[in-house]
Design a protein around this motif. Structure first.
Motif, PDB file in Angstrom:
ATOM      1  N   HIS A 165       0.822  -1.217   0.000  1.00 56.32           N
ATOM      2  CA  HIS A 165       0.000   0.000   0.000  1.00 56.32           C
ATOM      3  C   HIS A 165       0.851   1.261   0.000  1.00 56.32           C
ATOM      4  CE1 HIS A 165      -3.675  -2.275   0.455  1.00 56.32           C
ATOM      5  NE2 HIS A 165      -3.146  -2.940   1.474  1.00 56.32           N
ATOM      6  N   PHE A 166       2.084   1.171   0.511  1.00 56.29           N
ATOM      7  CA  PHE A 166       2.977   2.331   0.478  1.00 56.29           C
ATOM      8  C   PHE A 166       3.326   2.699  -0.970  1.00 56.29           C
ATOM      9  CE2 PHE A 166       4.250   0.221   4.594  1.00 56.29           C
ATOM     10  CZ  PHE A 166       3.553   1.102   5.400  1.00 56.29           C
ATOM     11  N   ALA A 167       3.540   1.669  -1.801  1.00 59.16           N
ATOM     12  CA  ALA A 167       3.835   1.916  -3.218  1.00 59.16           C
ATOM     13  C   ALA A 167       2.612   2.498  -3.918  1.00 59.16           C
ATOM     14  CB  ALA A 167       4.270   0.615  -3.899  1.00 59.16           C
ATOM     15  N   HIS A 168       1.426   2.009  -3.578  1.00 58.57           N
ATOM     16  CA  HIS A 168       0.196   2.559  -4.162  1.00 58.57           C
ATOM     17  C   HIS A 168       0.069   4.044  -3.835  1.00 58.57           C
ATOM     18  CE1 HIS A 168      -2.040  -1.589  -4.383  1.00 58.57           C
ATOM     19  NE2 HIS A 168      -0.918  -1.552  -5.076  1.00 58.57           N
ATOM     20  N   LEU A 169       0.271   4.369  -2.562  1.00 53.34           N
ATOM     21  CA  LEU A 169       0.169   5.760  -2.131  1.00 53.34           C
ATOM     22  C   LEU A 169       1.233   6.622  -2.813  1.00 53.34           C
ATOM     23  CD1 LEU A 169      -1.053   7.918  -0.257  1.00 53.34           C
ATOM     24  CD2 LEU A 169       0.586   7.186   1.506  1.00 53.34           C
ATOM     25  N   GLY A 170       2.465   6.109  -2.848  1.00 55.20           N
ATOM     26  CA  GLY A 170       3.551   6.851  -3.483  1.00 55.20           C
ATOM     27  C   GLY A 170       3.301   7.080  -4.956  1.00 55.20           C
ATOM     28  N   GLY A 171       2.822   6.041  -5.659  1.00 52.54           N
ATOM     29  CA  GLY A 171       2.515   6.182  -7.070  1.00 52.54           C
ATOM     30  C   GLY A 171       1.423   7.201  -7.315  1.00 52.54           C
ATOM     31  N   PHE A 172       0.373   7.151  -6.488  1.00 49.41           N
ATOM     32  CA  PHE A 172      -0.745   8.091  -6.620  1.00 49.41           C
ATOM     33  C   PHE A 172      -0.255   9.534  -6.448  1.00 49.41           C
ATOM     34  CE2 PHE A 172      -4.292  10.573  -5.057  1.00 49.41           C
ATOM     35  CZ  PHE A 172      -5.344  10.167  -5.864  1.00 49.41           C
ATOM     36  N   ILE A 173       0.535   9.770  -5.414  1.00 47.06           N
ATOM     37  CA  ILE A 173       1.055  11.123  -5.160  1.00 47.06           C
ATOM     38  C   ILE A 173       1.977  11.558  -6.294  1.00 47.06           C
ATOM     39  CG2 ILE A 173       2.535  12.486  -3.631  1.00 47.06           C
ATOM     40  CD1 ILE A 173       1.471  10.756  -1.303  1.00 47.06           C
ATOM     41  N   GLY A 174       2.873  10.640  -6.729  1.00 48.20           N
ATOM     42  CA  GLY A 174       3.803  10.966  -7.808  1.00 48.20           C
ATOM     43  C   GLY A 174       3.081  11.309  -9.098  1.00 48.20           C
ATOM     44  N   GLY A 175       2.061  10.513  -9.457  1.00 50.31           N
ATOM     45  CA  GLY A 175       1.300  10.775 -10.670  1.00 50.31           C
ATOM     46  C   GLY A 175       0.552  12.087 -10.612  1.00 50.31           C
ATOM     47  N   ALA A 176      -0.031  12.389  -9.437  1.00 58.52           N
ATOM     48  CA  ALA A 176      -0.757  13.652  -9.267  1.00 58.52           C
ATOM     49  C   ALA A 176       0.184  14.851  -9.419  1.00 58.52           C
ATOM     50  CB  ALA A 176      -1.437  13.674  -7.905  1.00 58.52           C
ATOM     51  N   ILE A 177       1.360  14.748  -8.803  1.00 57.78           N
ATOM     52  CA  ILE A 177       2.336  15.851  -8.908  1.00 57.78           C
ATOM     53  C   ILE A 177       2.779  16.028 -10.358  1.00 57.78           C
ATOM     54  CG2 ILE A 177       4.667  16.588  -8.273  1.00 57.78           C
ATOM     55  CD1 ILE A 177       4.236  15.197  -5.568  1.00 57.78           C
ATOM     56  N   LEU A 178       3.085  14.930 -11.026  1.00 57.07           N
ATOM     57  CA  LEU A 178       3.537  15.009 -12.419  1.00 57.07           C
ATOM     58  C   LEU A 178       2.475  15.628 -13.319  1.00 57.07           C
ATOM     59  CD1 LEU A 178       5.341  11.587 -12.797  1.00 57.07           C
ATOM     60  CD2 LEU A 178       6.384  13.819 -13.169  1.00 57.07           C
ATOM     61  N   MET A 179       1.213  15.218 -13.116  1.00 53.08           N
ATOM     62  CA  MET A 179       0.133  15.782 -13.932  1.00 53.08           C
ATOM     63  C   MET A 179       0.004  17.275 -13.697  1.00 53.08           C
ATOM     64  SD  MET A 179      -2.171  15.128 -16.205  1.00 53.08           S
ATOM     65  CE  MET A 179      -2.176  16.778 -16.886  1.00 53.08           C
ATOM     66  N   TYR A 180       0.149  17.710 -12.460  1.00 51.30           N
ATOM     67  CA  TYR A 180       0.065  19.135 -12.150  1.00 51.30           C
ATOM     68  C   TYR A 180       1.211  19.896 -12.820  1.00 51.30           C
ATOM     69  CZ  TYR A 180      -0.594  23.415  -9.468  1.00 51.30           C
ATOM     70  OH  TYR A 180      -0.808  24.721  -9.107  1.00 51.30           O
ATOM     71  N   ILE A 181       2.407  19.303 -12.792  1.00 52.77           N
ATOM     72  CA  ILE A 181       3.558  19.937 -13.451  1.00 52.77           C
ATOM     73  C   ILE A 181       3.329  20.035 -14.959  1.00 52.77           C
ATOM     74  CG2 ILE A 181       6.000  19.636 -14.034  1.00 52.77           C
ATOM     75  CD1 ILE A 181       6.382  18.412 -11.240  1.00 52.77           C
ATOM     76  N   ILE A 182       2.823  18.940 -15.555  1.00 50.53           N
ATOM     77  CA  ILE A 182       2.544  18.938 -16.994  1.00 50.53           C
ATOM     78  C   ILE A 182       1.493  19.989 -17.332  1.00 50.53           C
ATOM     79  CG2 ILE A 182       1.491  17.581 -18.861  1.00 50.53           C
ATOM     80  CD1 ILE A 182       2.869  15.119 -17.648  1.00 50.53           C
ATOM     81  N   TYR A 183       0.454  20.097 -16.508  1.00 51.33           N
ATOM     82  CA  TYR A 183      -0.601  21.093 -16.731  1.00 51.33           C
ATOM     83  C   TYR A 183      -0.019  22.501 -16.693  1.00 51.33           C
ATOM     84  CZ  TYR A 183      -4.478  24.179 -15.493  1.00 51.33           C
ATOM     85  OH  TYR A 183      -5.362  25.223 -15.453  1.00 51.33           O
ATOM     86  N   LYS A 184       0.810  22.786 -15.690  1.00 57.76           N
ATOM     87  CA  LYS A 184       1.416  24.112 -15.587  1.00 57.76           C
ATOM     88  C   LYS A 184       2.366  24.380 -16.756  1.00 57.76           C
ATOM     89  CE  LYS A 184      -0.523  25.651 -11.868  1.00 57.76           C
ATOM     90  NZ  LYS A 184      -1.395  26.847 -11.918  1.00 57.76           N
ATOM     91  N   TRP A 185       3.050  23.317 -17.200  1.00 55.90           N
ATOM     92  CA  TRP A 185       3.968  23.468 -18.339  1.00 55.90           C
ATOM     93  C   TRP A 185       3.176  23.794 -19.617  1.00 55.90           C
ATOM     94  CZ3 TRP A 185       9.321  23.134 -18.057  1.00 55.90           C
ATOM     95  CH2 TRP A 185       9.985  23.183 -19.280  1.00 55.90           C
ATOM     96  N   MET A 186       2.072  23.100 -19.818  1.00 55.65           N
ATOM     97  CA  MET A 186       1.250  23.333 -21.001  1.00 55.65           C
ATOM     98  C   MET A 186       0.595  24.710 -20.976  1.00 55.65           C
ATOM     99  SD  MET A 186      -0.494  19.535 -21.294  1.00 55.65           S
ATOM    100  CE  MET A 186      -1.574  19.950 -22.652  1.00 55.65           C
ATOM    101  N   GLU A 187       0.366  25.220 -19.765  1.00 56.19           N
ATOM    102  CA  GLU A 187      -0.228  26.546 -19.621  1.00 56.19           C
ATOM    103  C   GLU A 187       0.828  27.651 -19.636  1.00 56.19           C
ATOM    104  OE1 GLU A 187      -3.595  27.457 -19.283  1.00 56.19           O
ATOM    105  OE2 GLU A 187      -3.810  25.411 -20.057  1.00 56.19           O
ATOM    106  N   HIS A 188       2.093  27.266 -19.831  1.00 58.53           N
ATOM    107  CA  HIS A 188       3.217  28.223 -19.869  1.00 58.53           C
ATOM    108  C   HIS A 188       3.297  29.044 -18.576  1.00 58.53           C
ATOM    109  CE1 HIS A 188       3.698  27.196 -24.089  1.00 58.53           C
ATOM    110  NE2 HIS A 188       2.426  27.485 -24.290  1.00 58.53           N
TER     111      HIS A 188
END
Length: 482
Positions: free
Chosen positions: A315-338
């Motif tokens: 479950h630690f890996a599940h939680l870590g993956g979820f947090i990592g994916g959420a952070i990455l998506m937010y970074i990608i969104y901000k990158w796409m929005e310049h």
């Protein structure tokens, strides 16, 4: 050639091969708008032969009302391609606008022209080679598809590629190496804290493609197909692969920073990264489809509940993956929005990774190889235990416990005298080990050499004064010496 059929055929493959979405269709089907947010591309198909003045008017209207057009589409596009279905070969070069956003006009009068609506090699081949069916067939598939069908039918090469790798690796372990035992999972790349802190960082990657059994594999493949296709459709193949890979690695780091004992395997950390990314993606959309969100959360809830019934879930890996994916998506969104702070988000994520690595190295090591050796011995499998001891020494992973176990194996296979020699070799490497001194005391007591037994038990007590086992053996040896 029926240009209407060819147009809908082209639209069909743009949607299901490249991930375009239908934005709008006018009442007479004479104008169709397609969008691809991750590519920032808009395509428009118009069923008419335009005059020079009409194209000029359309160009002026588009450029003059660009901000309104962007608002109606829902994202800031970088390319707008307009295709006119016509029998004439018209030159639209003078209307092409090469500043951002690029605005270009094309005439579709032949099969070769339709092939040029996309630079995607598979789309081009499908438009060229596939049999053209009735317009209603294409429209029904595009417009009447259910929620599940709408993304399950789309071509998702990276998702299929990742599924294939997971299946191939599992079949290889089962068919070629006969079984997937715990000891094999360590040998073939399972994620273990002990190995990683000794330099085997590749395990963060290899562990993502290992599975314990068929149920574990099927659960992860099922989840990967659903959320992989969703993210790949929403963001494109490259971004989906980056999220899958990086969130999987991040899941491994989180797991190692908390759990130093378990052997972690499976794609679920990366899959939960896709889930986290998709949730963030939904909430960055300007117009959220409530039914779509509800269905998505139901799917996530089902996956999460099913995971609870699988044994040894990390479950630690599940939680870590979820947090990592959420952070990455937010970074990608901000990158796409310049966003002007986009680099700050990336740096913050890197700093978080560095902190996790520091925590991993600060945790006490758990000698998993000694544990596996002991388990094999308890099961009476001394051959496997002996093989494991050889591997430990070859990798320089030995501890004082390793030599104790090695001596016990030697005592079982050969003689107590050889076992004592093995324990003494270990004591030269670990001179401050109370366990080895205690084991030697036991060995010499068994040989009735109480003087040497007393010498070693005294060293054990000196190094660990409060150990009741050492004190008890001391009393026993003293009683026999008196």
């Amino acid at each position: 050639m029926d240009k209407i059929k060819q147009m809908w055929k082209s639209i069909y493959y743009l949607v299901y091969t490249e991930g375009f979405n239908i934005l709008s269709i006018d009442e007479e089907d004479s104008e169709v708008w397609l969008t691809h947010e991750s590519k920032k591309v808009v395509k428009r198909f118009i069923h008419k032969a335009p005059t020079h003045q009409e194209v000029d008017f359309d160009f002026e209207k588009t450029t003059d009302h660009l901000s309104s057009l962007i608002d109606s589409i829902g994202f800031s596009f970088e390319q707008l391609d307009t295709y006119y279905l016509t029998d004439k070969d018209i030159d639209f070069t003078e209307f092409n606008h090469y500043k951002r956003p690029k605005i270009r006009y094309y005439a579709l009068s032949s099969v070769e022209d339709f092939e040029k609506v996309s630079s995607h090699i598979i789309t081009k081949q499908q438009i060229k080679r596939s049999k053209t069916t009735a317009v209603t067939t294409y429209k029904n598939k595009l417009l009447n598809a259910s929620f599940i069908d709408s993304f399950m039918l789309k071509f998702s090469p990276v998702t299929y590629f990742l599924v294939a790798i997971n299946v191939i690796v599992w079949l290889s372990l089962v068919l070629i190496f006969n079984q997937v035992a715990q000891i094999n999972l360590v040998d073939y790349g399972g994620l273990v804290h002990f190995n990683v802190v000794h330099g085997e960082w590749y395990r963060l990657l290899t562990s993502m493609f290992l599975h314990a059994d068929f149920t574990h594999l099927i659960m992860n493949v099922f989840s990967l197909i659903i959320f992989g296709k969703l993210i790949e459709d929403a963001l494109g193949s490259i971004k989906m692969f980056i999220i899958y890979l990086v969130s999987g690695l991040f899941a491994g780091l989180v797991s190692l920073s908390i759990d130093t004992v378990s052997i972690s395997i499976g794609a679920s950390g990366a899959i939960f990264g896709l889930i986290g990314a998709f949730i963030v993606y939904l909430f960055t959309r300007k117009n959220i489809n409530k039914q779509f969100v509800l269905q998505t959360f139901i799917g996530i809830a089902i996956i999460s509940l099913l995971a609870l019934f699988i044994s040894n879930v990390n479950h630690f890996a599940h939680l870590g993956g979820f947090i990592g994916g959420a952070i990455l998506m937010y970074i990608i969104y901000k990158w796409m929005e310049h966003d002007k702070f986009k680099m700050h988000y990336i740096i913050a994520f890197i700093v978080l990774i560095i902190i996790l690595v520091f925590i991993i190295f600060s945790r006490q090591q758990h000698y998993i190889y000694d544990e596996l050796t002991k388990e094999a011995m308890n099961n009476g499998d001394f051959n496997s235990a002996e093989t494991m001891i050889k591997q430990i020494k070859e990798k320089n992973f030995e501890s004082d416990e390793t030599y104790i176990l090695s001596g016990l194996i030697v005592a079982n296979n050969t003689s107590l005298d050889e076992a004592i020699l093995e324990w003494e070799r270990g004591l030269k490497i670990f001179p401050q080990s109370p366990k080895l001194n205690y084991q030697l005391a036991l060995g010499y007591r068994a040989k009735d050499d109480y003087d040497k037994a007393n010498k070693f038990i005294n060293q054990s007590i000196k190094q660990d004064k409060n150990n009741e086992h050492y004190k008890a053996l001391k009393k026993e040896i003293t009683a026999f010496r008196s």
